[in-house]
Design a protein around this motif. Structure first.
Motif, PDB file in Angstrom:
ATOM      1  N   GLY A  56      -0.351 -13.597  29.045  1.00  0.00           N
ATOM      2  CA  GLY A  56      -1.692 -13.415  28.516  1.00  0.00           C
ATOM      3  C   GLY A  56      -1.827 -13.815  27.061  1.00  0.00           C
ATOM      4  O   GLY A  56      -2.785 -13.426  26.394  1.00  0.00           O
ATOM      5  N   GLY A  57      -0.883 -14.590  26.542  1.00  0.00           N
ATOM      6  CA  GLY A  57      -0.883 -14.980  25.138  1.00  0.00           C
ATOM      7  C   GLY A  57      -0.082 -14.059  24.241  1.00  0.00           C
ATOM      8  O   GLY A  57       0.081 -14.332  23.051  1.00  0.00           O
ATOM      9  N   ILE A  58       0.447 -12.945  24.788  1.00  0.00           N
ATOM     10  CA  ILE A  58       1.218 -11.972  24.005  1.00  0.00           C
ATOM     11  C   ILE A  58       2.690 -12.377  24.009  1.00  0.00           C
ATOM     12  O   ILE A  58       3.284 -12.541  25.075  1.00  0.00           O
ATOM     13  N   PRO A  59       3.322 -12.546  22.857  1.00  0.00           N
ATOM     14  CA  PRO A  59       4.739 -12.942  22.836  1.00  0.00           C
ATOM     15  C   PRO A  59       5.621 -11.901  23.516  1.00  0.00           C
ATOM     16  O   PRO A  59       5.459 -10.697  23.308  1.00  0.00           O
ATOM     17  N   GLU A  60       6.547 -12.358  24.340  1.00  0.00           N
ATOM     18  CA  GLU A  60       7.530 -11.486  24.975  1.00  0.00           C
ATOM     19  C   GLU A  60       8.672 -11.285  23.984  1.00  0.00           C
ATOM     20  O   GLU A  60       9.323 -12.242  23.576  1.00  0.00           O
ATOM     21  N   THR A  61       8.921 -10.056  23.573  1.00  0.00           N
ATOM     22  CA  THR A  61       9.866  -9.793  22.480  1.00  0.00           C
ATOM     23  C   THR A  61      11.112  -9.036  22.925  1.00  0.00           C
ATOM     24  O   THR A  61      11.911  -8.631  22.085  1.00  0.00           O
ATOM     25  N   SER A  62      11.304  -8.841  24.226  1.00  0.00           N
ATOM     26  CA  SER A  62      12.470  -8.097  24.700  1.00  0.00           C
ATOM     27  C   SER A  62      13.372  -8.977  25.560  1.00  0.00           C
ATOM     28  O   SER A  62      14.466  -9.354  25.157  1.00  0.00           O
ATOM     29  N   ASP A 111      16.779 -22.270  20.849  1.00  0.00           N
ATOM     30  CA  ASP A 111      16.537 -20.947  20.289  1.00  0.00           C
ATOM     31  C   ASP A 111      15.191 -20.480  20.846  1.00  0.00           C
ATOM     32  O   ASP A 111      14.132 -20.817  20.318  1.00  0.00           O
ATOM     33  N   LEU A 112      15.226 -19.722  21.924  1.00  0.00           N
ATOM     34  CA  LEU A 112      14.001 -19.370  22.637  1.00  0.00           C
ATOM     35  C   LEU A 112      13.040 -18.569  21.772  1.00  0.00           C
ATOM     36  O   LEU A 112      11.828 -18.771  21.814  1.00  0.00           O
ATOM     37  N   GLU A 113      13.566 -17.651  20.991  1.00  0.00           N
ATOM     38  CA  GLU A 113      12.712 -16.818  20.152  1.00  0.00           C
ATOM     39  C   GLU A 113      12.021 -17.654  19.082  1.00  0.00           C
ATOM     40  O   GLU A 113      10.815 -17.517  18.843  1.00  0.00           O
ATOM     41  N   ALA A 114      12.771 -18.547  18.434  1.00  0.00           N
ATOM     42  CA  ALA A 114      12.191 -19.391  17.392  1.00  0.00           C
ATOM     43  C   ALA A 114      11.175 -20.367  17.977  1.00  0.00           C
ATOM     44  O   ALA A 114      10.123 -20.626  17.378  1.00  0.00           O
ATOM     45  N   GLU A 115      11.462 -20.901  19.158  1.00  0.00           N
ATOM     46  CA  GLU A 115      10.533 -21.842  19.779  1.00  0.00           C
ATOM     47  C   GLU A 115       9.229 -21.165  20.175  1.00  0.00           C
ATOM     48  O   GLU A 115       8.149 -21.747  20.047  1.00  0.00           O
ATOM     49  N   THR A 116       9.323 -19.936  20.654  1.00  0.00           N
ATOM     50  CA  THR A 116       8.112 -19.211  21.023  1.00  0.00           C
ATOM     51  C   THR A 116       7.233 -18.972  19.802  1.00  0.00           C
ATOM     52  O   THR A 116       6.004 -19.090  19.871  1.00  0.00           O
ATOM     53  N   ALA A 117       7.852 -18.655  18.673  1.00  0.00           N
ATOM     54  CA  ALA A 117       7.089 -18.452  17.443  1.00  0.00           C
ATOM     55  C   ALA A 117       6.493 -19.760  16.932  1.00  0.00           C
ATOM     56  O   ALA A 117       5.380 -19.785  16.401  1.00  0.00           O
ATOM     57  N   ALA A 118       7.217 -20.858  17.110  1.00  0.00           N
ATOM     58  CA  ALA A 118       6.756 -22.156  16.599  1.00  0.00           C
ATOM     59  C   ALA A 118       5.677 -22.783  17.470  1.00  0.00           C
ATOM     60  O   ALA A 118       4.949 -23.668  17.006  1.00  0.00           O
ATOM     61  N   HIS A 119       5.567 -22.329  18.714  1.00  0.00           N
ATOM     62  CA  HIS A 119       4.593 -22.915  19.645  1.00  0.00           C
ATOM     63  C   HIS A 119       3.741 -21.796  20.251  1.00  0.00           C
ATOM     64  O   HIS A 119       3.949 -21.390  21.396  1.00  0.00           O
ATOM     65  N   PRO A 120       2.767 -21.273  19.499  1.00  0.00           N
ATOM     66  CA  PRO A 120       1.972 -20.140  19.981  1.00  0.00           C
ATOM     67  C   PRO A 120       0.991 -20.500  21.085  1.00  0.00           C
ATOM     68  O   PRO A 120       0.499 -19.607  21.780  1.00  0.00           O
ATOM     69  N   PHE A 121       0.699 -21.785  21.262  1.00  0.00           N
ATOM     70  CA  PHE A 121      -0.247 -22.204  22.294  1.00  0.00           C
ATOM     71  C   PHE A 121       0.453 -23.102  23.315  1.00  0.00           C
ATOM     72  O   PHE A 121       1.563 -23.581  23.096  1.00  0.00           O
ATOM     73  N   LEU A 122      -0.241 -23.333  24.419  1.00  0.00           N
ATOM     74  CA  LEU A 122       0.337 -24.120  25.503  1.00  0.00           C
ATOM     75  C   LEU A 122       0.202 -25.603  25.154  1.00  0.00           C
ATOM     76  O   LEU A 122      -0.743 -26.271  25.559  1.00  0.00           O
ATOM     77  N   TYR A 142       5.628 -20.674  29.814  1.00  0.00           N
ATOM     78  CA  TYR A 142       4.721 -20.076  28.834  1.00  0.00           C
ATOM     79  C   TYR A 142       3.969 -18.902  29.451  1.00  0.00           C
ATOM     80  O   TYR A 142       3.987 -17.789  28.922  1.00  0.00           O
ATOM     81  N   ARG A 143       3.282 -19.124  30.570  1.00  0.00           N
ATOM     82  CA  ARG A 143       2.403 -18.108  31.142  1.00  0.00           C
ATOM     83  C   ARG A 143       3.163 -16.967  31.812  1.00  0.00           C
ATOM     84  O   ARG A 143       2.679 -15.833  31.845  1.00  0.00           O
ATOM     85  N   GLU A 144       4.341 -17.250  32.353  1.00  0.00           N
ATOM     86  CA  GLU A 144       5.008 -16.269  33.203  1.00  0.00           C
ATOM     87  C   GLU A 144       6.181 -15.562  32.535  1.00  0.00           C
ATOM     88  O   GLU A 144       6.677 -14.566  33.067  1.00  0.00           O
ATOM     89  N   VAL A 145       6.627 -16.063  31.377  1.00  0.00           N
ATOM     90  CA  VAL A 145       7.778 -15.449  30.720  1.00  0.00           C
ATOM     91  C   VAL A 145       7.534 -15.254  29.225  1.00  0.00           C
ATOM     92  O   VAL A 145       7.546 -14.133  28.724  1.00  0.00           O
ATOM     93  N   ALA A 146       7.316 -16.346  28.511  1.00  0.00           N
ATOM     94  CA  ALA A 146       7.335 -16.294  27.053  1.00  0.00           C
ATOM     95  C   ALA A 146       6.109 -15.627  26.448  1.00  0.00           C
ATOM     96  O   ALA A 146       6.216 -14.927  25.432  1.00  0.00           O
ATOM     97  N   ARG A 147       4.916 -15.825  27.062  1.00  0.00           N
ATOM     98  CA  ARG A 147       3.686 -15.290  26.471  1.00  0.00           C
ATOM     99  C   ARG A 147       2.715 -14.857  27.567  1.00  0.00           C
ATOM    100  O   ARG A 147       1.750 -15.550  27.867  1.00  0.00           O
ATOM    101  N   VAL A 152       0.132  -4.904  37.190  1.00  0.00           N
ATOM    102  CA  VAL A 152      -0.036  -4.878  35.741  1.00  0.00           C
ATOM    103  C   VAL A 152      -0.616  -6.207  35.269  1.00  0.00           C
ATOM    104  O   VAL A 152      -0.516  -7.232  35.945  1.00  0.00           O
ATOM    105  N   GLY A 153      -1.216  -6.170  34.078  1.00  0.00           N
ATOM    106  CA  GLY A 153      -1.754  -7.375  33.467  1.00  0.00           C
ATOM    107  C   GLY A 153      -1.701  -7.271  31.959  1.00  0.00           C
ATOM    108  O   GLY A 153      -1.652  -6.170  31.399  1.00  0.00           O
ATOM    109  N   TRP A 154      -1.705  -8.426  31.297  1.00  0.00           N
ATOM    110  CA  TRP A 154      -1.626  -8.492  29.838  1.00  0.00           C
ATOM    111  C   TRP A 154      -2.710  -9.449  29.347  1.00  0.00           C
ATOM    112  O   TRP A 154      -3.028 -10.430  30.006  1.00  0.00           O
ATOM    113  N   GLN A 155      -3.243  -9.186  28.163  1.00  0.00           N
ATOM    114  CA  GLN A 155      -4.256 -10.091  27.622  1.00  0.00           C
ATOM    115  C   GLN A 155      -4.351  -9.947  26.113  1.00  0.00           C
ATOM    116  O   GLN A 155      -4.586  -8.845  25.605  1.00  0.00           O
ATOM    117  N   ARG A 156      -4.144 -11.027  25.386  1.00  0.00           N
ATOM    118  CA  ARG A 156      -4.465 -11.070  23.962  1.00  0.00           C
ATOM    119  C   ARG A 156      -5.898 -11.557  23.851  1.00  0.00           C
ATOM    120  O   ARG A 156      -6.255 -12.606  24.406  1.00  0.00           O
TER     121      ARG A 156
END
Length: 376
Positions: free
Chosen positions: A57-63, A81-92, A50-55, A306-310
């Motif tokens: 800082g909480g921002i969905p990884e879309t590439s 289905d990694l993309e669908a699972e990321t959308a279905a589980h927005p939190f840790l 979750y923290r290191e790949v999919a989201r 670099v850093g990311w944050q929602r």
């Protein structure tokens, strides 16, 4: 693993080595402590999906995340289905927690290799893996090169051979007894750096100092501004208006920046409940030109860190966070309120650049929202 360790031709000891996904799997296998596993060599691999790949800082990884699902999706059975699972589980939640191996359960000898240059994927997880595993015999190299090329460098192939000869074949004279526990490359620029030996990570002789953002003149300063200052920009506007806030410091003498870097920000979005903030630390030469560093294991003209944050994911995990290593909780959304400027701490790094006298570091922040933003 157990099949290989029990074959007639086997020495009864099995080792694991590999880069990227082949490294990530090692954390998971080693945490099970299979009887015939004798040593591991994780070479840049995430462990907190979750923290290191999919989201980040909480921002969905879309590439990259959807890309690997499409590229590696061939299977004779069902796949995730990694993309669908990321959308279905927005939190840790429990779904993501099931994908985090218990690093403290790892006890086998480990030669861990991390890179400053793969911050979008493997840097954080590899360093956290080394720090948290319980192995009594563990070594860490942190380089600033491209991961796949570095893995096959002749000198590094010999280090891998020495490590596995020692623990799989019980050979003497491999030289690993004299290895420093930690080696870190302090980078001047791409393909140019100096190695530092240490006994631990984070490095024991690093001292953290606070710099202040001066919005009035765009400076990074050791002294706090006497009054509150404000910098504003339109994250999604058109035309020649600035798309980011930039802050710069010029060092009067040589300095090495080695370790974690964080930013505490107070930001607001006048007409939005959320925004995605992107942070970067650049090195500039004496003429003000950007000095390029490897980034994401491929590019050669990237930032130092670099850093990311929602914004709505700004809540910290109090049990895991430290003063210089904030860990986001990702348990709920905290929407922005128009007119209010909540403060939050973002993680950017780690990193290890060196700067000579007269060279500078430039910090910039960019927020993407549906309206203008403010940064202080």
């Amino acid at each position: 693993m157990e099949w290989a360790g029990t074959q007639p031709w086997s020495a009864g000891k099995v080792g694991l080595s590999g880069v990227s996904y082949l490294s990530s799997l090692q954390w998971r296998v080693a945490a099970l402590n299979p009887p015939h596993l004798a040593a591991i060599n994780p070479w840049e691999g995430w462990n907190d999906t979750y923290r290191e790949v999919a989201r980040h800082g909480g921002i969905p990884e879309t590439s990259f995340w959807p890309y690997i699902w499409e590229r590696w999706g061939a299977s004779t059975t069902g796949i995730e289905d990694l993309e669908a699972e990321t959308a279905a589980h927005p939190f840790l939640d429990a779904f993501w927690a099931s994908k985090v191996p218990p690093l403290e359960d790892i006890r086998v000898p480990a030669y861990v290799v991390a890179s400053w240059a793969d911050q979008g994927l493997h840097t954080r997880g590899t360093l956290e893996g080394f720090r948290r595993i319980s192995s009594a015999q563990k070594w860490l190299d942190v380089h600033g090169r491209k991961k796949w090329a570095y893995y096959y460098e002749p000198e590094l192939v010999e280090r891998q051979r020495a490590f596995f000869d020692h623990f799989l074949l019980d050979r003497t004279g491999t030289g690993i007894e004299s290895w420093p526990r930690v080696r870190a490359e302090v980078r001047e620029r791409y393909q140019e750096g100096t190695w530092r030996d240490a006994e631990q990570w984070p490095l024991e002789d690093v001292g953290y100092r606070r710099l202040h953002l001066r919005a009035g003149d765009g400076a990074l300063d050791w002294a706090a501004p006497a009054t509150e200052e404000e910098a504003g920009y339109d994250g999604l506007g058109s035309g020649l208006a600035p798309r980011r806030a930039t802050f710069e410091i010029i060092f009067p003498e040589a300095v090495e920046l080695v370790g974690h870097v964080t930013a505490t920000l107070w930001m607001s979005a006048d007409e939005a409940e959320d925004m995605d903030v992107f942070l970067a630390l650049f090195k500039l030469d004496a003429q003000g030109r950007q000095v390029g560093f490897p980034y994401y294991g491929q590019f050669e003209d990237g930032p130092v860190a670099v850093g990311w944050q929602r914004a709505s994911h700004r809540e910290l995990d109090p049990e895991r966070s430290t003063a210089y290593l904030p860990v986001l909780a990702h348990r709920r959304a905290l929407p922005l309120v128009p007119g209010e400027r909540p403060g939050w701490t973002s993680r950017c790094g780690p990193r290890a650049p060196g700067s000579r006298r007269g060279r500078s570091c430039c910090w910039w922040s960019r927020a993407a929202t549906s309206c203008g933003t403010r940064a202080t």
